[in-house]
Design a protein around this motif. Structure first.
Motif, PDB file in Angstrom:
ATOM      1  N   PHE B  98       0.770  -1.288   0.521  1.00  0.00           N
ATOM      2  CA  PHE B  98       0.042   0.142   0.051  1.00  0.00           C
ATOM      3  C   PHE B  98       0.737   1.253   0.233  1.00  0.00           C
ATOM      4  O   PHE B  98       0.208   2.492   0.524  1.00  0.00           O
ATOM      5  CB  PHE B  98      -1.073   0.003   1.396  1.00  0.00           C
ATOM      6  CG  PHE B  98      -2.129  -1.307   1.483  1.00  0.00           C
ATOM      7  CD1 PHE B  98      -3.262  -1.566   0.736  1.00  0.00           C
ATOM      8  CD2 PHE B  98      -1.542  -2.744   1.808  1.00  0.00           C
ATOM      9  CE1 PHE B  98      -4.071  -1.624   0.778  1.00  0.00           C
ATOM     10  CE2 PHE B  98      -2.259  -3.186   1.444  1.00  0.00           C
ATOM     11  CZ  PHE B  98      -3.434  -3.114   1.040  1.00  0.00           C
ATOM     12  N   CYS B 288      -2.851  -6.598  -2.205  1.00  0.00           N
ATOM     13  CA  CYS B 288      -2.422  -5.421  -2.101  1.00  0.00           C
ATOM     14  C   CYS B 288      -3.404  -4.549  -2.774  1.00  0.00           C
ATOM     15  O   CYS B 288      -3.686  -5.258  -2.731  1.00  0.00           O
ATOM     16  CB  CYS B 288      -1.065  -6.021  -2.990  1.00  0.00           C
ATOM     17  SG  CYS B 288       0.539  -6.583  -3.065  1.00  0.00           S
ATOM     18  N   TYR B 289      -2.928  -3.221  -3.097  1.00  0.00           N
ATOM     19  CA  TYR B 289      -3.965  -2.327  -3.081  1.00  0.00           C
ATOM     20  C   TYR B 289      -4.412  -2.565  -4.358  1.00  0.00           C
ATOM     21  O   TYR B 289      -4.176  -3.444  -5.735  1.00  0.00           O
ATOM     22  CB  TYR B 289      -2.911  -1.007  -2.917  1.00  0.00           C
ATOM     23  CG  TYR B 289      -3.829   0.023  -2.907  1.00  0.00           C
ATOM     24  CD1 TYR B 289      -5.309  -0.101  -1.854  1.00  0.00           C
ATOM     25  CD2 TYR B 289      -3.415   1.230  -3.775  1.00  0.00           C
ATOM     26  CE1 TYR B 289      -6.071   1.919  -2.347  1.00  0.00           C
ATOM     27  CE2 TYR B 289      -4.231   2.327  -3.997  1.00  0.00           C
ATOM     28  CZ  TYR B 289      -5.420   2.258  -2.695  1.00  0.00           C
ATOM     29  OH  TYR B 289      -6.245   3.919  -3.089  1.00  0.00           O
ATOM     30  N   ASN B 290      -5.460  -2.480  -4.830  1.00  0.00           N
ATOM     31  CA  ASN B 290      -6.566  -2.798  -5.722  1.00  0.00           C
ATOM     32  C   ASN B 290      -6.443  -4.198  -6.078  1.00  0.00           C
ATOM     33  O   ASN B 290      -6.563  -4.802  -7.606  1.00  0.00           O
ATOM     34  CB  ASN B 290      -5.912  -1.915  -6.738  1.00  0.00           C
ATOM     35  CG  ASN B 290      -7.196  -0.648  -6.737  1.00  0.00           C
ATOM     36  OD1 ASN B 290      -7.544  -0.692  -5.639  1.00  0.00           O
ATOM     37  ND2 ASN B 290      -5.834   0.365  -7.377  1.00  0.00           N
ATOM     38  N   CYS B 291      -6.096  -5.281  -6.246  1.00  0.00           N
ATOM     39  CA  CYS B 291      -5.878  -6.161  -6.767  1.00  0.00           C
ATOM     40  C   CYS B 291      -6.958  -7.100  -5.863  1.00  0.00           C
ATOM     41  O   CYS B 291      -6.942  -7.688  -5.151  1.00  0.00           O
ATOM     42  CB  CYS B 291      -4.133  -7.052  -6.284  1.00  0.00           C
ATOM     43  SG  CYS B 291      -3.553  -8.642  -6.896  1.00  0.00           S
TER      44      CYS B 291
END
Lengths: 142, 641
Positions: B98, B288-291
């Motif tokens: 992040f 993770c972010y956006n995954c």
């Protein structure tokens, strides 16, 4: 009662995609602080909790607002802020047990989920189905 | 107004305690986009390449990917560029999580850290407020403790923290930068450089907008990619992996210091052990972010605690120490995360030490009384802790196998498996394609080097993979699918270059390689990523331009490293993989040994496709075409070109 957003924190993987699509829908930009849904992170145990207005029967922000700017929407049951009345004191933010009301950084507004008019963007993007759009009475959906 | 990028960067000089904010040069960012492209270019512009890695002049350049912080599926990466103490080359690490998105939301595409602080410090970036703070009280703390303590003292629970552990403070070559429990910038000594600078951590909090040139189109493309991600999501789900793939994955990974599993060691039923473990222990899967892909897991070992585990951590330690118990592997990984150690190099170094002990090259006198036997979990965990503290034998092993062999002598060199002094990943030499990609990669590394799926592996998915159009490479290359590597290496150089361009573009964009080519069913290919970059930044980037941008970065890294003395001779894997007889198990698996003649032919072809001469030096024409004329001049003045 109609459909609402149901949260299943066990399924949330913490990706925060909901925050970005919410920000884009409401503020036409990509800024997590403009999101009406927030993912609370417990990093030690990796528990992620999407936080959004939970249609509480008794809504503490209504009770604490000194200018009566908070009410609940008759149809959806979510908290609504009357921006004409709101004096930005942020008492409601402190009072909400689900941290569902927040202040947009760099903006000038107290914000809360409006269910995107019945077709929430966060639910549509939530691939692990931690957020679902379902009848509140149906416990099987959770 | 900047689109896609946020337009600012920070230059932080730790010697002077000085923070400078700068507006980025749009031309530079258009040419290199972000990540290791920007990192490499800025390193060259701001520091002499010959710099001693452990000197204040070495830089740590944290650069976010251009598609990070906006809803790009699986885009959470930034890179750290630095001069590596282990390889003595210009290197980089990529790290998800992040932090990169947070940094962009704080208003910075890039952070350049130089100098060396006289005492331990950390950097606090809170939008416009940037501060260098005392970290004396954090020195010696583990990485989870450090992150929690910083959040607490800043009173900001949503700050993203990247930090080193004791291993970084002690400047281990295998020291990593850790973030959030499961994300690491691990390889080539990046954590040691941070420790050398007395920089314990960087904490970031950002609340700013990121604007895009064509946001609606961007979101639509992104949503389409999300829909395509479903196949990979299901395939990568850890239950699917542990239930169906672990046994064969283990077979691929038998090489080097642990290249055979003795009969009766329990590894015959490793697949079954993995199945039982995941069914019993999996608590949660993480992203993770956006995954959309949940490649990381939290497992419960029945002691009331949760442990993170990901990727090769499922097998790195179990294979290295020949202990078919995943709980042991998970505990080793957890110890590495806490101490801030690269688990790949750590596991390979353990395997190396145990093998030396078995061969009598190390004796109990050298090991502080430890019996380095296979199957001994306690000894393995003790040795990792000793490495982190640089204690006794741990001090000799702390800088990896290459340097340890030099100190130990007595034939230990024979047991070193490195490419450009960096320990190989487990399945690096599974077949000639993997080996070739590892040898030619810009970081001597497999997974986050450049490998794309070998056409001859993943037999079960292969047909669907091709028929449904998931293959990373041009469809017209189907003939390479059925190459028999024991007879010829056709297409190896072509696929390596194409895969390398895709991977480089992935790094510049800040996307995860696992979702864009390393695994089957990539939902973003280079053309898709080029379209996303176009919509985000307003530049017009098609596939050809994307490959050119990637080539620019790849060639710049190459030009830098040939200046540092890297030659054609370095683009190889250990000689044993060419010469030595395969083990019985490897023969059963029909693994082939490498063929030097075929290898050299492909290396010639690879350099030719890259536009480099037969020694791996980028040609004047290539450098000019990529807009690197200053680099051409530099190489000419030094007589390298």
């Amino acid at each position: 009662m109609g459909k609402t957003i149901l949260v299943n924190a066990d399924k949330c993987t913490g990706c925060k995609m909901c925050e970005l699509v919410c920000s884009f829908h409401h503020a036409q930009t990509f800024k997590p602080s403009a999101s009406r849904v927030k993912v609370k992170v417990n990093s030690r145990e990796a528990i992620f909790t999407p936080q959004v207005c939970m249609n509480c029967e008794v809504c503490p922000p209504i009770e604490v607002c000194p200018v009566s700017a908070v009410s609940t929407d008759e149809e959806t049951g979510v908290a609504v802020i009357d921006h004409a009345k709101c004096n930005l004191c942020r008492e409601c933010i402190a009072a909400c047990p689900y941290n569902a009301i927040s202040f947009e950084a760099g903006g000038n507004e107290v914000i809360v989920c409006d269910r995107c008019g019945g077709d929430p963007e966060c639910v549509k993007i939530c691939f692990p189905e931690a957020l679902v759009w379902a009848e509140a009475e149906e416990p099987s959906a959770v | 107004m900047a689109y896609g990028w946020v337009g600012g960067s920070l230059e932080i000089d730790l010697s002077q305690g000085k923070v400078e904010k700068q507006q980025n040069d749009p031309g530079l960012y258009q040419a290199y986009l972000g990540g290791k492209g920007i990192g490499t270019r800025l390193f060259r512009d701001k520091a002499p390449l010959e710099v001693d890695p452990f000197s204040p002049e070495n830089l740590l350049i944290f650069a976010t990917g251009v598609l990070v912080g906006i809803p790009t599926p699986s885009a959470s990466f930034g890179t750290v560029s630095f001069k590596s103490p282990q390889t003595n080359l210009l290197s980089y690490c990529a790290m998800g999580g992040f932090w990169a998105a947070e940094l962009k939301h704080a208003g910075y595409d890039t952070v350049i850290v130089s100098g060396k602080s006289p005492s331990p410090v950390y950097i606090w970036i809170d939008d416009d407020h940037v501060e260098i703070r005392d970290a004396s009280h954090l020195w010696g703390k583990s990485t989870p403790e450090t992150q929690a303590a910083i959040r607490q003292e800043l009173g900001n629970n949503s700050a993203q923290v990247i930090c080193i552990g004791p291993a970084g403070e002690n400047r281990l070559f295998m020291a990593s930068i850790e973030h959030g429990g499961t994300n690491s910038a691990g390889r080539a000594g990046v954590g040691a450089v941070m420790g050398d600078k007395n920089l314990k951590a960087i904490a970031i909090h950002g609340t700013r907008d990121i604007d895009l040139a064509r946001p609606a189109e961007f979101v639509e493309l992104s949503e389409q990619a999300f829909k395509r991600s479903e196949t990979l999501r299901d395939w990568v789900a850890i239950k699917n992996w542990c239930h169906n793939y672990m046994q064969e994955h283990m077979d691929w990974a038998l090489y080097g210091n642990a290249d055979d599993m003795p009969a009766g060691s329990g590894f015959e039923r490793y697949g079954e052990i993995c199945r039982e473990f995941v069914d019993r222990s999996l608590a949660r899967e993480l992203s993770c972010y956006n995954c959309p892909v949940k490649c990381k897991s939290m497992v419960s070992l029945g002691n009331g605690k949760y442990y993170p585990v990901k990727c090769q951590a499922w097998m790195a330690f179990t294979l290295a120490c020949k202990i078919p118990d995943l709980a042991f592997g998970v505990k080793c990984f957890d110890l590495c995360v806490k101490q801030g150690m690269d688990y790949i190099s750590t596991a390979r170094t353990l395997a190396f030490a145990i093998e030396l002990y078995q061969k009598g090259i190390l004796t109990r006198e050298d090991t502080d009384g430890l019996r380095l036997e296979y199957g001994n979990a306690e000894v393995a965990l003790t040795l990792i802790a000793k490495m982190a503290r640089r204690e006794g034998l741990g001090n000799i092993l702390a800088d990896g196998t290459n340097r340890a062999a030099g100190i130990i002598g007595r034939g230990a060199e024979e047991h070193v498996y490195v490419v450009k002094k960096l320990e190989l990943m487990t399945d690096s030499v599974y077949n000639p394609y993997y080996a070739f990609v590892t040898a030619t990669s810009d970081r001597a590394d497999l997974h986050f080097g450049t490998v794309a799926l070998s056409p001859s592996s993943w037999h079960r998915e292969r047909d669907a993979y091709i028929e449904e159009g998931w293959w990373l490479f041009p469809q017209s290359w189907r003939q390479y699918l059925d190459v028999d590597y024991s007879a010829n290496y056709a297409g190896l150089a072509e696929m390596t270059v194409y895969g390398e361009d895709t991977k480089t573009f992935v790094d510049l964009a800040g996307i995860c390689w696992f979702c864009t080519g390393f695994w089957p069913f990539p939902f973003l290919k280079i053309g898709d990523m080029a379209r996303l970059v176009s919509c985000a930044t307003g530049m017009e980037v098609d596939e050809a331009e994307a490959r050119k941008i990637a080539s620019r970065t790849r060639t710049l890294i190459q030009a830098s490293n040939v200046r540092l003395g890297m030659t054609r001779r370095d683009d190889t894997v250990p000689e044993k993989f060419f010469a030595e007889e395969p083990t019985q198990r490897q023969k059963e698996l029909e693994l082939v040994r490498l063929d030097r003649g075929q290898w050299d032919k492909q290396l010639d072809r690879y350099y030719e496709l890259r536009g480099w001469n037969s020694q791996g030096v980028p040609t004047a024409e290539t450098l000019d075409e990529l807009g690197l004329d200053d680099v051409r001049q530099d190489l000419e003045e030094r007589g390298i070109l």
